[in-house]
Structure formats: structure tokens, C-alpha cells
Design a protein around this motif. Structure first.
Motif, PDB file in Angstrom:
ATOM      1  N   MET A  16       0.825  -1.201   0.000  1.00 45.64           N
ATOM      2  CA  MET A  16       0.000   0.000   0.000  1.00 45.64           C
ATOM      3  C   MET A  16       0.865   1.260   0.000  1.00 45.64           C
ATOM      4  O   MET A  16       0.555   2.235  -0.665  1.00 45.64           O
ATOM      5  CB  MET A  16      -0.878  -0.011   1.244  1.00 45.64           C
ATOM      6  CG  MET A  16      -1.515   1.311   1.508  1.00 45.64           C
ATOM      7  SD  MET A  16      -3.252   1.125   1.635  1.00 45.64           S
ATOM      8  CE  MET A  16      -3.589   2.366   2.822  1.00 45.64           C
ATOM      9  N   GLU A  17       1.983   1.210   0.760  1.00 43.71           N
ATOM     10  CA  GLU A  17       2.865   2.373   0.807  1.00 43.71           C
ATOM     11  C   GLU A  17       3.491   2.650  -0.559  1.00 43.71           C
ATOM     12  O   GLU A  17       3.602   3.798  -0.978  1.00 43.71           O
ATOM     13  CB  GLU A  17       3.946   2.159   1.876  1.00 43.71           C
ATOM     14  CG  GLU A  17       3.369   2.347   3.261  1.00 43.71           C
ATOM     15  CD  GLU A  17       4.202   1.745   4.374  1.00 43.71           C
ATOM     16  OE1 GLU A  17       5.162   1.005   4.076  1.00 43.71           O
ATOM     17  OE2 GLU A  17       3.870   2.011   5.540  1.00 43.71           O
ATOM     18  N   ILE A  18       3.859   1.574  -1.240  1.00 44.59           N
ATOM     19  CA  ILE A  18       4.447   1.754  -2.569  1.00 44.59           C
ATOM     20  C   ILE A  18       3.410   2.344  -3.528  1.00 44.59           C
ATOM     21  O   ILE A  18       3.683   3.277  -4.272  1.00 44.59           O
ATOM     22  CB  ILE A  18       5.008   0.408  -3.088  1.00 44.59           C
ATOM     23  CG1 ILE A  18       6.242   0.051  -2.248  1.00 44.59           C
ATOM     24  CG2 ILE A  18       5.349   0.477  -4.566  1.00 44.59           C
ATOM     25  CD1 ILE A  18       6.793  -1.312  -2.494  1.00 44.59           C
ATOM     26  N   LEU A  19       2.187   1.826  -3.450  1.00 47.72           N
ATOM     27  CA  LEU A  19       1.095   2.300  -4.305  1.00 47.72           C
ATOM     28  C   LEU A  19       0.846   3.792  -4.076  1.00 47.72           C
ATOM     29  O   LEU A  19       0.846   4.595  -5.018  1.00 47.72           O
ATOM     30  CB  LEU A  19      -0.172   1.497  -3.999  1.00 47.72           C
ATOM     31  CG  LEU A  19      -1.429   1.886  -4.771  1.00 47.72           C
ATOM     32  CD1 LEU A  19      -1.313   1.458  -6.222  1.00 47.72           C
ATOM     33  CD2 LEU A  19      -2.676   1.259  -4.148  1.00 47.72           C
ATOM     34  N   VAL A  20       0.654   4.170  -2.819  1.00 48.33           N
ATOM     35  CA  VAL A  20       0.368   5.570  -2.476  1.00 48.33           C
ATOM     36  C   VAL A  20       1.536   6.475  -2.885  1.00 48.33           C
ATOM     37  O   VAL A  20       1.344   7.529  -3.484  1.00 48.33           O
ATOM     38  CB  VAL A  20       0.065   5.705  -0.967  1.00 48.33           C
ATOM     39  CG1 VAL A  20       0.099   7.162  -0.520  1.00 48.33           C
ATOM     40  CG2 VAL A  20      -1.292   5.093  -0.644  1.00 48.33           C
ATOM     41  N   GLY A  21       2.762   6.027  -2.604  1.00 44.30           N
ATOM     42  CA  GLY A  21       3.947   6.810  -2.952  1.00 44.30           C
ATOM     43  C   GLY A  21       4.026   7.084  -4.444  1.00 44.30           C
ATOM     44  O   GLY A  21       4.289   8.212  -4.861  1.00 44.30           O
TER      45      GLY A  21
ATOM     46  N   THR B  67       6.139   7.430   6.874  1.00 42.77           N
ATOM     47  CA  THR B  67       4.795   7.992   7.061  1.00 42.77           C
ATOM     48  C   THR B  67       3.857   6.929   7.627  1.00 42.77           C
ATOM     49  O   THR B  67       3.888   5.790   7.185  1.00 42.77           O
ATOM     50  CB  THR B  67       4.242   8.440   5.695  1.00 42.77           C
ATOM     51  OG1 THR B  67       5.232   9.221   5.049  1.00 42.77           O
ATOM     52  CG2 THR B  67       2.962   9.232   5.848  1.00 42.77           C
ATOM     53  N   ASN B  68       3.027   7.295   8.600  1.00 42.97           N
ATOM     54  CA  ASN B  68       2.038   6.348   9.106  1.00 42.97           C
ATOM     55  C   ASN B  68       0.707   6.614   8.411  1.00 42.97           C
ATOM     56  O   ASN B  68       0.001   7.579   8.722  1.00 42.97           O
ATOM     57  CB  ASN B  68       1.888   6.479  10.620  1.00 42.97           C
ATOM     58  CG  ASN B  68       1.060   5.345  11.198  1.00 42.97           C
ATOM     59  OD1 ASN B  68      -0.020   5.051  10.700  1.00 42.97           O
ATOM     60  ND2 ASN B  68       1.575   4.699  12.225  1.00 42.97           N
ATOM     61  N   LEU B  69       0.372   5.729   7.449  1.00 41.90           N
ATOM     62  CA  LEU B  69      -0.813   5.967   6.625  1.00 41.90           C
ATOM     63  C   LEU B  69      -2.099   5.936   7.447  1.00 41.90           C
ATOM     64  O   LEU B  69      -3.006   6.726   7.224  1.00 41.90           O
ATOM     65  CB  LEU B  69      -0.884   4.934   5.495  1.00 41.90           C
ATOM     66  CG  LEU B  69       0.200   5.034   4.425  1.00 41.90           C
ATOM     67  CD1 LEU B  69       0.025   3.941   3.383  1.00 41.90           C
ATOM     68  CD2 LEU B  69       0.164   6.390   3.740  1.00 41.90           C
ATOM     69  N   LYS B  70      -2.164   5.027   8.415  1.00 45.99           N
ATOM     70  CA  LYS B  70      -3.409   4.922   9.198  1.00 45.99           C
ATOM     71  C   LYS B  70      -3.635   6.172  10.041  1.00 45.99           C
ATOM     72  O   LYS B  70      -4.737   6.717  10.063  1.00 45.99           O
ATOM     73  CB  LYS B  70      -3.389   3.681  10.082  1.00 45.99           C
ATOM     74  CG  LYS B  70      -3.801   2.451   9.307  1.00 45.99           C
ATOM     75  CD  LYS B  70      -3.929   1.237  10.189  1.00 45.99           C
ATOM     76  CE  LYS B  70      -4.275   0.037   9.323  1.00 45.99           C
ATOM     77  NZ  LYS B  70      -3.858  -1.210   9.960  1.00 45.99           N
ATOM     78  N   ILE B  71      -2.584   6.621  10.726  1.00 46.98           N
ATOM     79  CA  ILE B  71      -2.737   7.836  11.541  1.00 46.98           C
ATOM     80  C   ILE B  71      -3.113   9.003  10.628  1.00 46.98           C
ATOM     81  O   ILE B  71      -4.008   9.791  10.930  1.00 46.98           O
ATOM     82  CB  ILE B  71      -1.435   8.130  12.332  1.00 46.98           C
ATOM     83  CG1 ILE B  71      -1.200   7.008  13.347  1.00 46.98           C
ATOM     84  CG2 ILE B  71      -1.518   9.488  13.021  1.00 46.98           C
ATOM     85  CD1 ILE B  71       0.062   7.167  14.189  1.00 46.98           C
ATOM     86  N   SER B 196       5.935  12.314  12.757  1.00 46.85           N
ATOM     87  CA  SER B 196       5.106  13.534  12.821  1.00 46.85           C
ATOM     88  C   SER B 196       5.190  14.334  11.541  1.00 46.85           C
ATOM     89  O   SER B 196       4.171  14.665  10.942  1.00 46.85           O
ATOM     90  CB  SER B 196       5.599  14.473  13.921  1.00 46.85           C
ATOM     91  OG  SER B 196       5.425  13.934  15.150  1.00 46.85           O
ATOM     92  N   THR B 197       6.421  14.667  11.129  1.00 44.47           N
ATOM     93  CA  THR B 197       6.577  15.564   9.982  1.00 44.47           C
ATOM     94  C   THR B 197       6.131  14.883   8.682  1.00 44.47           C
ATOM     95  O   THR B 197       5.455  15.492   7.876  1.00 44.47           O
ATOM     96  CB  THR B 197       8.027  16.042   9.822  1.00 44.47           C
ATOM     97  OG1 THR B 197       8.883  14.929   9.979  1.00 44.47           O
ATOM     98  CG2 THR B 197       8.396  17.068  10.853  1.00 44.47           C
ATOM     99  N   THR B 198       6.478  13.607   8.504  1.00 42.08           N
ATOM    100  CA  THR B 198       6.139  12.966   7.236  1.00 42.08           C
ATOM    101  C   THR B 198       4.639  12.693   7.145  1.00 42.08           C
ATOM    102  O   THR B 198       4.044  12.820   6.072  1.00 42.08           O
ATOM    103  CB  THR B 198       6.908  11.642   7.060  1.00 42.08           C
ATOM    104  OG1 THR B 198       6.651  10.807   8.196  1.00 42.08           O
ATOM    105  CG2 THR B 198       8.395  11.870   6.963  1.00 42.08           C
ATOM    106  N   THR B 199       4.004  12.337   8.267  1.00 42.48           N
ATOM    107  CA  THR B 199       2.569  12.091   8.244  1.00 42.48           C
ATOM    108  C   THR B 199       1.820  13.409   8.034  1.00 42.48           C
ATOM    109  O   THR B 199       0.809  13.449   7.326  1.00 42.48           O
ATOM    110  CB  THR B 199       2.122  11.386   9.539  1.00 42.48           C
ATOM    111  OG1 THR B 199       2.900  10.202   9.695  1.00 42.48           O
ATOM    112  CG2 THR B 199       0.656  11.005   9.488  1.00 42.48           C
ATOM    113  N   SER B 200       2.338  14.485   8.617  1.00 37.19           N
ATOM    114  CA  SER B 200       1.745  15.799   8.401  1.00 37.19           C
ATOM    115  C   SER B 200       1.787  16.173   6.918  1.00 37.19           C
ATOM    116  O   SER B 200       0.822  16.682   6.359  1.00 37.19           O
ATOM    117  CB  SER B 200       2.473  16.834   9.260  1.00 37.19           C
ATOM    118  OG  SER B 200       2.550  18.067   8.640  1.00 37.19           O
TER     119      SER B 200
END
Lengths: 131, 276
Positions: A16-21, B67-71, B196-200
Motif C-alpha cells: 500500500m505504501e508503494i502504491l500511495v507513494g 509515514t504512518n498511513l493509518k494515523i 510527525s513531519t512525514t505524516t503531516s
């Protein structure tokens, strides 16, 4: 069977991270390229790279539809590229949310996050229909 | 307004914004109004360019798994509603209050930069039930430390509503409001600084889209203004990121402190009755 370390992410999350990126990267690069082509073409044609038209009286989807109709009709001109660039830029986060929603729904089968991303998708869709 | 000055101002704003980590909008909007642009147009154009800069930088961090996608996706629910409300207020607002509020935000950024904290990150000891239910946790590989860092987020019940406020300011003023989002991630939810910064960054793109849609509907996205600004700010941000000065140098930090103070006071004076 090899043992996976406890700290590593499940492979599903990584896909999913690769897809979104990639959605974000391709969207921004494509949009920049389209805008640059529009500006350069107008500059070559008129000697002035600045556009002087406005986008008003239509919502985002009408804006995109008008561009696609012009594209299909083959009426390519600098303005069309600029419009497509702006539309692509706006579609980038939108498609990212849609892709995440589908991923949560069908690949990860995470009902909670399907609902969350679904909410974001519905609110964005509503706002893009504003005019 | 002609193409070249718009392009040059945007390159400068993108460069300074990326180098300082403040984002381009905070510099871009005051600069555009000084060039004679009406503040609502400046806000609308800035918010479109924020989609480009935030998505561009977010893409690399997302793929690196920081990055934390869920958060991010949980908090986006709050920021997009805030951005819609904020942008709707700007559409009907008089210009002076917008100058004034913008000035206050600039001076707050000045204060945040002046007080710049260098405290280490303390992991969340006890995760509340709601944050656990929301699966607010993760891990990432920290290249500098050479190890995988696991963490848990907490106090989602405060973080969510506060993010509505961050989204409101972002939509109202056409900025990313990244500093505010990072503050909420750090102080309220207990996330590690990099997360924090990357998720923001991820959240800023979607929030800016919500704001953009309102400004587009209001006819404020003028392609003649938007095209040089988008191109300029992305090019400027590209080089600004690669310089990676990031305020490590004291001289650079003093420079930003002066710029923020001057622009902040100038915007407040214009809000109180100067030329707009």
C-alpha cells in the motif's frame, strides 16, 4: 519457513505504501509537465507565457469533462495543457484517497479504515461538486 | 500581473519554505500581496501549490515506510472538514481580518522558531483504548540511528478535534499549516518527530485539495496566476530540499526570524488599516 523478525511490517502494508507513494509522485510530475508544456507553447506562440482566461461557473468535474471533450475533439492548444495540469494536480490526492479506500476494502479487509477513507472520499467528492 | 515576477517570487518562496521546513505558503502569500495581488486570490493560488509541494515530498517518505498511513487517514477526516469551513469563511470575509489573522500566524511561527525545542522523543507509555481501537501504531527504520523504531500513538480523542482546527487555518489562509499539525502529533499524540513531519506532509495534500475545491468553485483559481506560481514553488522547493540547511546554521535561523517578524508585523499593520 523462514522466521520474520517481530518488528517488520506485514507485506500487505508495504504494498500500500508503494502504491500511495507512486500515485503521489506520478501525479505531481505529470501535472508539472503538462503545465510546463502549456506555458512553453503559449510563450512560443504569443511571446507571452502568461494565460489570461478564467475558470468560473463550473465545478471540478465539469472542468475536467470540458478538458477531456477538447482532448477527444483534437483541439489541442496551450490552455488545454494548463487546464489538464491543474486538474491532474487536484486529482492526485483524490486518487490517492480512492486507492487507499479500495486497498483497505479489498486487500487488507480492514472495515474500520475502509469507512474512514470512505468518509474522506465522500467529503472530497462533495466538495469537488461545489460550484 | 505578469508571468516573470510571479515565477521568481514563487521560486524564492518555495526555496525558503523548503529550506526552513515551514512550507512555501507562509512566505508566498505576503509576497504576492506586496506585488499587488488581492489577498483572496493569493490564498487560493497558494493552496493549489501546496498540493504540489506536499504531495511531492510526501511520496518519498511514504515509500520509505516512515509515514504512518493509518494515523494520517484517521486525522484527514478532521482536517478536510476544517479546510472546507475555513475556505468558506475566507470567501465571505473582508480582506482586513485575513491580513490580521495571517500576521498572527506568522508571529506564532516566529515564536515557534525562536523557542525551537530540541527535546528527545519519549515513547507513549500507556495507550488509551480509543487509540488502540484505531490501530494508531507503527514502526519505521531510522537510518541515522541504524535501528527500527516502534511507537504507539495516544490521545486520538484530542488529536482529531485539534486537527479540525489545523485544517481550518489551512483552508482559511491557504497554507499547509504543517507546523501546527506537527505540534499536535508531537505533543498530543506522542509520535516520533520523523513520523510527525512525514505524516503531516501526507495530510497537507488532501487538506489543501478540500480548500482548493472551494476556491475553484468561487472562481478564484486564475490559471494566469496559478501556472507560474505552481511551477515556481515546485522548482524552488526542489532546490531548497536538496540544500538541506534546515536551520542547522544559526545565521540562516536568524535570517528566517527576521523575515517572519517583518512579514508578520507588516501583515498585522495592513490588517489594522494600512494599504491592502
Amino acid at each position: 519457513m523462514s522466521q520474520t523478525p517481530a518488528v517488520s511490517q506485514p507485506p500487505a502494508a508495504h504494498a500500500m505504501e508503494i502504491l500511495v507513494g507512486y500515485i503521489l509522485q506520478v501525479g505531481v510530475l505529470l501535472s508539472m509537465a503538462l503545465i510546463a508544456v502549456g506555458v512553453a507553447w503559449r510563450w512560443l506562440n504569443t511571446g507571452n507565457p502568461g494565460f489570461d482566461y478564467t475558470i468560473s461557473g463550473m465545478n471540478f468535474f465539469e472542468f475536467v469533462l470540458t478538458d477531456i471533450q477538447q482532448m477527444l475533439a483534437g483541439t489541442f492548444r496551450p490552455r488545454l495543457f494548463a487546464n489538464l495540469g491543474i486538474a491532474t494536480l487536484m486529482l492526485t490526492p483524490y486518487v490517492r484517497v480512492l486507492a487507499s479506500m479500495l486497498y483497505f476494502a479489498f486487500a487488507e479487509r480492514n472495515r474500520k479504515y475502509t469507512v474512514f477513507t470512505g468518509f474522506v472520499f465522500v467529503v472530497l467528492t462533495y466538495s469537488l461538486f461545489l460550484r | 500581473m505578469s508571468f516573470l515576477p510571479l515565477l521568481l517570487v514563487s521560486i524564492a518562496a518555495g526555496f525558503v519554505g523548503a529550506m526552513s521546513g515551514m512550507g512555501g505558503g507562509v512566505i508566498l502569500i505576503p509576497a504576492l500581496t506586496l506585488l499587488g495581488m488581492d489577498i483572496k486570490h493569493a490564498i487560493a493560488i497558494s493552496v493549489v501549490s501546496v498540493i504540489a509541494t506536499s504531495s511531492g515530498s510526501a511520496s518519498a517518505y511514504v515509500r520509505d515506510g516512515i509515514t504512518n498511513l493509518k494515523i494520517g487517514m484517521f486525522l484527514e477526516m478532521f482536517t478536510i472538514v476544517g479546510a472546507l469551513v475555513g475556505a468558506a469563511i475566507t470567501i465571505v470575509a473582508a480582506p482586513r481580518p485575513l491580513f490580521f489573522v495571517f500576521g498572527i500566524v506568522l508571529l506564532s511561527s516566529w515564536l515557534a522558531l525562536y523557542l525551537q525545542r530540541h527535546e528527545g522523543w519519549t515513547p507513549v507509555a500507556h495507550q488509551d483504548a480509543m487509540s488502540r481501537w484505531l490501530q494508531l501504531e507503527g514502526s519505521y527504520y531510522d537510518q541515522a540511528a541504524g535501528q527500527t523504531i516502534s511507537y504507539r500513538g495516544a490521545r486520538a480523542y484530542f488529536g482529531g478535534p485539534l486537527m479540525f482546527g489545523a485544517g481550518l487555518i489551512a483552508g482559511l489562509l491557504g497554507i499547509g499549516a504543517g507546523a501546527l499539525k506537527v505540534l499536535i502529533h508531537d505533543l498530543v499524540m506522542g509520535l516520533p518527530p520523523k513520523v510527525s513531519t512525514t505524516t503531516s506532509n501526507l495530510i497537507i495534500g488532501v487538506t489543501a485539495l478540500a480548500g482548493t475545491s472551494v476556491y475553484l468553485a468561487a472562481g478564484l483559481i486564475d490559471p494566469g496566476l496559478a501556472t507560474p506560481v505552481i511551477l515556481g514553488i515546485v522548482v524552488g522547493a526542489f532546490f531548497g530540499t536538496r540544500l538541506l540547511v534546515r536551520l542547522s546554521n544559526q545565521a540562516v535561523r536568524y535570517f528566517f526570524l527576521v523575515v517572519l517578524a517583518v512579514l508578520g508585523i507588516e501583515m498585522i499593520l495592513r490588517g489594522l488599516g494600512g494599504a491592502i
